[in-house]
Design a protein around this motif. Structure first.
Motif, PDB file in Angstrom:
ATOM      1  N   SER A 266       3.033  15.144 -42.554  1.00 54.29           N
ATOM      2  CA  SER A 266       3.139  14.087 -43.563  1.00 54.29           C
ATOM      3  C   SER A 266       4.519  13.472 -43.668  1.00 54.29           C
ATOM      4  O   SER A 266       4.658  12.354 -44.183  1.00 54.29           O
ATOM      5  CB  SER A 266       2.721  14.629 -44.936  1.00 54.29           C
ATOM      6  N   GLY A 267       5.563  14.148 -43.192  1.00 56.56           N
ATOM      7  CA  GLY A 267       6.896  13.592 -43.367  1.00 56.56           C
ATOM      8  C   GLY A 267       7.884  14.092 -42.336  1.00 56.56           C
ATOM      9  O   GLY A 267       7.640  15.089 -41.638  1.00 56.56           O
ATOM     10  N   PRO A 268       9.043  13.432 -42.219  1.00 51.75           N
ATOM     11  CA  PRO A 268      10.038  13.798 -41.202  1.00 51.75           C
ATOM     12  C   PRO A 268      10.639  15.179 -41.417  1.00 51.75           C
ATOM     13  O   PRO A 268      11.078  15.814 -40.459  1.00 51.75           O
ATOM     14  CB  PRO A 268      11.101  12.702 -41.345  1.00 51.75           C
ATOM     15  N   GLU A 269      10.643  15.655 -42.669  1.00 47.34           N
ATOM     16  CA  GLU A 269      11.224  16.967 -42.949  1.00 47.34           C
ATOM     17  C   GLU A 269      10.415  18.105 -42.341  1.00 47.34           C
ATOM     18  O   GLU A 269      10.899  19.240 -42.254  1.00 47.34           O
ATOM     19  CB  GLU A 269      11.375  17.171 -44.460  1.00 47.34           C
ATOM     20  N   ASP A 275       9.842  17.156 -31.292  1.00 41.66           N
ATOM     21  CA  ASP A 275       8.690  16.488 -31.889  1.00 41.66           C
ATOM     22  C   ASP A 275       8.837  14.965 -31.728  1.00 41.66           C
ATOM     23  O   ASP A 275       9.874  14.466 -31.283  1.00 41.66           O
ATOM     24  CB  ASP A 275       8.547  16.872 -33.361  1.00 41.66           C
ATOM     25  N   VAL A 276       7.799  14.235 -32.113  1.00 40.08           N
ATOM     26  CA  VAL A 276       7.706  12.806 -31.784  1.00 40.08           C
ATOM     27  C   VAL A 276       7.429  11.983 -33.037  1.00 40.08           C
ATOM     28  O   VAL A 276       6.662  12.406 -33.911  1.00 40.08           O
ATOM     29  CB  VAL A 276       6.588  12.586 -30.739  1.00 40.08           C
ATOM     30  N   ILE A 277       8.057  10.806 -33.108  1.00 41.63           N
ATOM     31  CA  ILE A 277       7.784   9.838 -34.173  1.00 41.63           C
ATOM     32  C   ILE A 277       7.345   8.528 -33.519  1.00 41.63           C
ATOM     33  O   ILE A 277       7.938   8.084 -32.539  1.00 41.63           O
ATOM     34  CB  ILE A 277       9.017   9.581 -35.056  1.00 41.63           C
ATOM     35  N   LEU A 278       6.295   7.911 -34.073  1.00 42.21           N
ATOM     36  CA  LEU A 278       5.803   6.616 -33.621  1.00 42.21           C
ATOM     37  C   LEU A 278       5.994   5.593 -34.744  1.00 42.21           C
ATOM     38  O   LEU A 278       5.850   5.931 -35.918  1.00 42.21           O
ATOM     39  CB  LEU A 278       4.314   6.682 -33.249  1.00 42.21           C
ATOM     40  N   TYR A 330       5.083   4.982 -40.196  1.00 46.42           N
ATOM     41  CA  TYR A 330       5.457   5.986 -39.213  1.00 46.42           C
ATOM     42  C   TYR A 330       4.309   6.977 -39.015  1.00 46.42           C
ATOM     43  O   TYR A 330       3.516   7.221 -39.920  1.00 46.42           O
ATOM     44  CB  TYR A 330       6.686   6.771 -39.688  1.00 46.42           C
ATOM     45  N   ARG A 331       4.273   7.553 -37.815  1.00 47.86           N
ATOM     46  CA  ARG A 331       3.409   8.704 -37.537  1.00 47.86           C
ATOM     47  C   ARG A 331       4.302   9.814 -37.024  1.00 47.86           C
ATOM     48  O   ARG A 331       5.074   9.628 -36.074  1.00 47.86           O
ATOM     49  CB  ARG A 331       2.347   8.350 -36.493  1.00 47.86           C
ATOM     50  N   PHE A 332       4.203  10.972 -37.670  1.00 51.92           N
ATOM     51  CA  PHE A 332       5.029  12.119 -37.334  1.00 51.92           C
ATOM     52  C   PHE A 332       4.159  13.166 -36.660  1.00 51.92           C
ATOM     53  O   PHE A 332       3.171  13.626 -37.239  1.00 51.92           O
ATOM     54  CB  PHE A 332       5.669  12.709 -38.594  1.00 51.92           C
ATOM     55  N   PHE A 333       4.527  13.561 -35.441  1.00 53.23           N
ATOM     56  CA  PHE A 333       3.732  14.522 -34.678  1.00 53.23           C
ATOM     57  C   PHE A 333       4.568  15.765 -34.363  1.00 53.23           C
ATOM     58  O   PHE A 333       5.627  15.664 -33.727  1.00 53.23           O
ATOM     59  CB  PHE A 333       3.222  13.910 -33.379  1.00 53.23           C
ATOM     60  N   HIS A 334       4.043  16.902 -34.815  1.00 52.37           N
ATOM     61  CA  HIS A 334       4.628  18.192 -34.425  1.00 52.37           C
ATOM     62  C   HIS A 334       3.905  18.673 -33.176  1.00 52.37           C
ATOM     63  O   HIS A 334       2.700  18.951 -33.195  1.00 52.37           O
ATOM     64  CB  HIS A 334       4.457  19.204 -35.565  1.00 52.37           C
TER      65      HIS A 334
END
Length: 339
Positions: A266-269, A275-278, A330-334
């Motif tokens: 759900s968030g950058p933290e 990991d990847v951000i779109l 944003y999409r945050f992917f672990h």
């Protein structure tokens, strides 16, 4: 004549460097008469001032090296393409951070009596599109057309390895996050010659980083499925859209349950190294930019590397980019620890 316009160019670069960390109005003789650029620059400086304040950070200094890429001289006019290598230093919680990025501009300088003025500034914003702001006539190279090939998450087919006679190994493959980061730090500002380079290269770069960290290739032979790369063979493009296109990588990571896998958080933290951000600049569900997490600031927020606009340890939200808008999503992917 050359010395005269180069003096104006030198003044412009000086002002450019200063504006990276000093957001006060600059009390100097105006050399830029492109009012659209002046307004964009003013808005950006106000945004950056708020941005640092909201991050509880203080800009310290900027170091800008400039490369003259191309010059075209005419009668009373010069057009120059510049590349800026910017190192920006800032402090957060008594810790000094440094980020780097490469940016390009095209300047038109025109003679006005005895003086030379910058009459047009075109800023490259390739993380949005491979064109210059204020220059719609610049052509989009064919490689960028991949951005128009979205991959819908619900339509991702998977290859049945058993049918082809490849038994899936029961041994888990670890994701070596530090290796992905090391690759990202090595190749952020120049292309790895072992891979093709695209005009819009951000997702190709992120895929290379994931692969360097141990993410397994998922070869289907179909460009609209799997996650794979073979290069260009006999004039044919041999890579999946998910390897090279932000929107397709986003869809693939959202749907994949085998090989390269990720969890949307759900968030950058919640992100870790590797990991990847779109980024969806317009908030319309079409993702246009990809980055990989390579460090964290003193507050624990991600810093990222990217290419196209080559960046190293850049703050994750990209609000300092001309591509960013109030509608940005944003999409945050672990990325999975094991595959």
């Amino acid at each position: 004549m050359q010395r005269e316009w180069k003096n104006t160019l030198y003044m412009y670069v000086n002002q450019y460097n200063r504006s990276e960390v000093d957001y006060r109005p600059q009390a100097v003789n105006p050399i830029v008469t492109d009012l659209d650029h002046v307004m964009r620059k003013s808005e950006r400086m106000q945004l950056l001032e708020r941005w640092y304040r909201e991050r509880a950070s203080v800009p310290l200094r900027s170091e800008t090296r400039t490369k003259l890429l191309r010059t075209r001289e005419g009668d009373g006019e010069v057009v120059v393409d510049l590349e800026f290598h910017i190192r920006r230093y800032y402090e957060k919680r008594n810790i000094t951070h440094m980020e780097e990025r490469l940016e390009r501009e095209r300047l038109t300088l025109s003679r006005d009596g005895q003086a030379w003025l910058v009459t047009r500034v075109e800023t490259a914003v390739p993380e949005r599109h491979p064109v210059m702001v204020h220059a719609p006539s610049i052509a989009v190279p064919a490689a960028a057309e991949l951005q128009e090939e979205p991959l819908k998450a619900q339509s991702v087919p998977y290859l049945n390895m058993d049918v082809l006679g490849f038994a899936k190994s029961s041994r888990a493959i670890p994701y070596y996050r530090q290796r992905a980061v090391q690759y990202a730090d090595q190749w952020w500002n120049e292309p790895n010659p072992d891979f093709l380079t695209f005009e819009v290269d951000c997702t190709n770069f992120v895929s290379q980083c994931l692969f360097a960290g141990g993410a397994p290739i998922y070869y289907t032979g179909r460009r609209e499925s799997g996650w794979w790369y073979k290069g260009r063979i006999n004039g044919r493009e041999e890579w999946s859209f998910s390897w090279a296109v932000s929107n397709s990588l986003q869809a693939y990571l959202s749907a994949s349950r085998t090989h390269l896998r990720a969890e949307a958080v759900s968030g950058p933290e919640e992100l870790q190294l590797g990991d990847v951000i779109l980024y969806d600049w317009d908030g319309n569900g079409h993702y246009q930019h990809s980055v990989i997490v390579t460090a964290f600031d003193a507050g624990g927020m991600p810093l990222v590397n990217a290419r196209t606009t080559s960046s190293r340890h850049r703050y994750w939200d990209y609000r300092d980019s001309y591509a960013w808008t109030d509608q940005t999503k944003y999409r945050f992917f672990h990325i999975a620890d094991q595959f």
